[in-house]
Design a protein around this motif. Structure first.
Motif, short mmCIF file in Angstrom:
data_model
loop_
_atom_site.label_atom_id
_atom_site.label_comp_id
_atom_site.label_asym_id
_atom_site.label_seq_id
_atom_site.Cartn_x
_atom_site.Cartn_y
_atom_site.Cartn_z
N GLU A 298 2.51 -39.97 -27.95
CA GLU A 298 1.73 -38.97 -28.68
C GLU A 298 2.67 -38.12 -29.54
O GLU A 298 3.76 -37.74 -29.10
CB GLU A 298 0.97 -38.07 -27.72
N ILE A 299 2.23 -37.80 -30.76
CA ILE A 299 3.01 -36.92 -31.64
C ILE A 299 2.07 -35.91 -32.28
O ILE A 299 0.90 -36.18 -32.52
CB ILE A 299 3.77 -37.70 -32.75
N ASN A 300 2.61 -34.72 -32.55
CA ASN A 300 1.85 -33.69 -33.25
C ASN A 300 2.26 -33.70 -34.72
O ASN A 300 3.43 -33.54 -35.05
CB ASN A 300 2.12 -32.30 -32.65
N VAL A 301 1.30 -33.88 -35.59
CA VAL A 301 1.56 -33.92 -37.03
C VAL A 301 1.40 -32.51 -37.58
O VAL A 301 0.40 -31.83 -37.32
CB VAL A 301 0.59 -34.88 -37.74
N LEU A 302 2.40 -32.04 -38.33
CA LEU A 302 2.37 -30.69 -38.89
C LEU A 302 1.65 -30.65 -40.22
O LEU A 302 1.74 -31.59 -41.03
CB LEU A 302 3.81 -30.17 -39.07
N ASP A 303 0.93 -29.53 -40.47
CA ASP A 303 0.30 -29.35 -41.77
C ASP A 303 1.30 -28.71 -42.73
O ASP A 303 2.48 -28.56 -42.43
CB ASP A 303 -0.98 -28.50 -41.65
N SER A 304 0.84 -28.31 -43.91
CA SER A 304 1.72 -27.76 -44.94
C SER A 304 2.39 -26.46 -44.51
O SER A 304 3.42 -26.06 -45.06
CB SER A 304 0.94 -27.54 -46.24
N ASN A 305 1.81 -25.77 -43.51
CA ASN A 305 2.39 -24.51 -43.02
C ASN A 305 3.22 -24.70 -41.75
O ASN A 305 3.53 -23.76 -41.04
CB ASN A 305 1.27 -23.50 -42.74
#
Length: 385
Positions: A298-305
C-alpha cells in the motif's frame, strides 16, 4: 491568578536566596482572559521541570485554600512599607495606590506592615480586575515555559474548565501510553505507524500540563525506540529470507539449464532493497537472467499540496542480465523492465543494461495480475533464446 503565580515563582525560585538575588525576579508583563493567562518575568535561566511542578502546585494550593481577595486603596508611602509587597518595577504610581492581597485584609497589613508573616502571601499594587476568591479559578495548569528575550521568561497557563479538561486529557494520554507500553512485539510492529500518528496528534492538538506532557513524551520515545528495534529486526530477517529464497531459486534454475528465471516474491519489496538483491546476484556471479516481481504494498499518493490524497498499490520489479548474455544474446535488463511496465498506465522504470528496476502502481488492489506480468516478462525474454 497572575498574583498567585507571581508569588509562587518567587517562593519556588528564590527560596533561601539573598535579598539582592530576590530583586532579579520582576513582573515584566501579563495578559489574562477568562480561561488563560500569560505572565512575563525577569529571570536569568529556564525553569527546571521540578521547579515548574512546584510553581504549579503552589498556585493550586492557593486555589484550594479558598482565599478571599482583598482590595483597598492606600497612600503609596504607607503601602510601600508592607513586608513582601510586590509591584511592577518600571511602573509610575500616584499618591494613592490600589493594594490587592490574597487572604489577609489590607487594613490588617497596614496596621502592622513589618510583620514577617506577610511574606507568606501575595500582596501587590495593581489596578486590574480580580476574582473575589481564589476558588473561582477552579484549577491551574502550566502549559508553556519559554524565553521571550534575554533575561525575560514567559509562562502560559490555563484555569477554570480549560484546566480541568487539560488534566482529563493528560490522564487519558497516560492511560493510552500505559496500554501501548505492554503491547507484544508483533502487535507494536503492526500498529506502530497508526499509534505514532495518534499520539503525536494528541500532543499537538491539546493544551497539556507541560511537566506531565514532557514525562509522557520521554516514555513514548522509549516505546518508539523499542518499535524501531523490533521493526529493524523483522525487516532485516524478512529481507534475508527473501534474498536467500532468490539465491536458492537462481541456483536451482541454473542447474536445470533454464534460459532465464522469473520469480514472484510472496512479500512486498522496497526500492531501497533492490540494490541488495542485485549485489547478491553479482556477488554470486549468477549466469542466468533474472526478473523479480514483488508483491503489492500500500502507498499513499500525495496531492499538489503534499497531503495524503489517495491509497494506491505498488509492485516493485527488478531485472538482472549478466554481461555475457547481454553481449551474446542481446537481452538487456533495462529494456526487459521497460517492455513489461510499458503495458501499464502506472508503470515506471530505469537502470542499466545489466541491472534495472521499475514499479507498477495500481489504483485498485484487484488490478494486480501477477500472471500477466510473468507472461509479459517471459514473452519478451524468449525472443532472445
Amino acid at each position: 491568578m497572575t498574583h498567585a503565580l507571581n508569588y509562587a515563582l518567587r517562593k519556588v525560585l528564590l527560596e533561601g536566596e539573598t535579598e539582592t538575588e530576590i530583586e532579579t525576579i520582576n513582573q515584566s508583563g501579563s495578559l489574562v482572559d477568562s480561561q488563560k493567562l500569560r505572565f512575563d518575568f525577569t529571570f536569568k535561566k529556564s525553569l527546571t521541570q521540578n521547579q515548574i511542578a512546584q510553581v504549579e502546585k503552589c498556585v493550586r494550593d492557593i486555589i484550594n485554600k479558598r482565599l478571599d481577595v482583598y482590595i483597598s486603596e492606600a497612600p503609596l508611602e504607607e503601602a510601600k512599607k508592607i513586608n513582601g509587597l510586590k509591584a511592577m518595577f518600571d511602573e509610575t504610581y500616584g499618591n494613592q495606590v490600589r493594594v490587592v492581597s490574597l487572604g489577609i485584609p489590607v487594613n490588617q497589613l497596614l496596621e502592622n506592615p513589618v510583620n514577617p508573616l506577610w511574606k507568606n502571601t501575595s500582596v501587590e499594587l495593581c489596578g486590574g480586575t480580580h476574582i473575589q476568591n481564589t476558588k473561582e479559578a477552579e484549577d491551574f495548569v502550566i502549559i508553556e515555559e519559554s524565553s521571550i528575550s534575554k533575561g525575560v521568561r514567559r509562562i502560559v497557563a490555563i484555569t477554570h474548565e480549560t484546566a480541568k479538561k487539560s488534566i482529563e486529557a493528560i490522564r487519558l494520554l497516560e492511560k493510552r501510553i500505559d496500554e501501548i507500553g505492554i503491547y507484544s512485539d508483533e502487535k507494536l510492529n503492526i500498529e506502530f505507524k497508526n499509534i505514532r500518528e495518534e499520539i503525536n496528534d494528541f500532543f499537538n492538538s491539546n493544551s497539556l500540563p507541560i511537566v506531565e506532557k514532557n514525562i509522557l513524551k520521554e516514555r513514548f520515545d522509549i516505546i518508539q525506540g523499542r518499535a524501531v528495534e523490533i521493526n529493524t529486526f523483522i525487516e532485516t530477517n524478512k529481507k534475508n529470507k527473501l534474498k536467500q529464497y532468490m539465491d536458492d531459486e537462481v541456483i536451482k534454475a541454473t542447474k536445470e539449464n533454464k534460459n532465464f528465471l522469473i520469480l514472484e516474491f510472496n512479500s512486498e519489496i522496497e526500492m531501497k532493497s533492490v540494490k541488495n538483491f542485485m549485489s547478491s546476484l553479482t556477488k554470486n556471479s549468477s549466469q542466468i537472467p533474472f526478473f523479480g516481481i514483488g508483491n503489492l504494498e500500500e502507498i499513499n499518493v500525495l496531492d499538489s499540496n503534499n497531503n495524503n490524497n489517495d491509497l494506491q498499490y505498488q509492485s516493485v520489479l527488478f531485472s538482472y542480465v549478466p554481461d555475457n548474455i547481454v553481449n551474446q544474446n542481446g537481452l538487456k535488463a533495462d529494456e526487459w523492465i521497460k517492455n513489461v511496465v510499458g503495458n501499464f498506465n502506472g508503470g515506471k522504470s530505469g537502470g542499466k543494461i545489466t541491472q534495472s528496476q521499475g514499479k507498477i502502481v495500481f489504483k485498485l488492489k484487484n488490478e494486480f495480475n501477477v500472471k500477466q506480468i510473468v507472461d509479459l516478462a517471459s514473452s519478451y525474454a524468449n525472443k532472445y533464446f
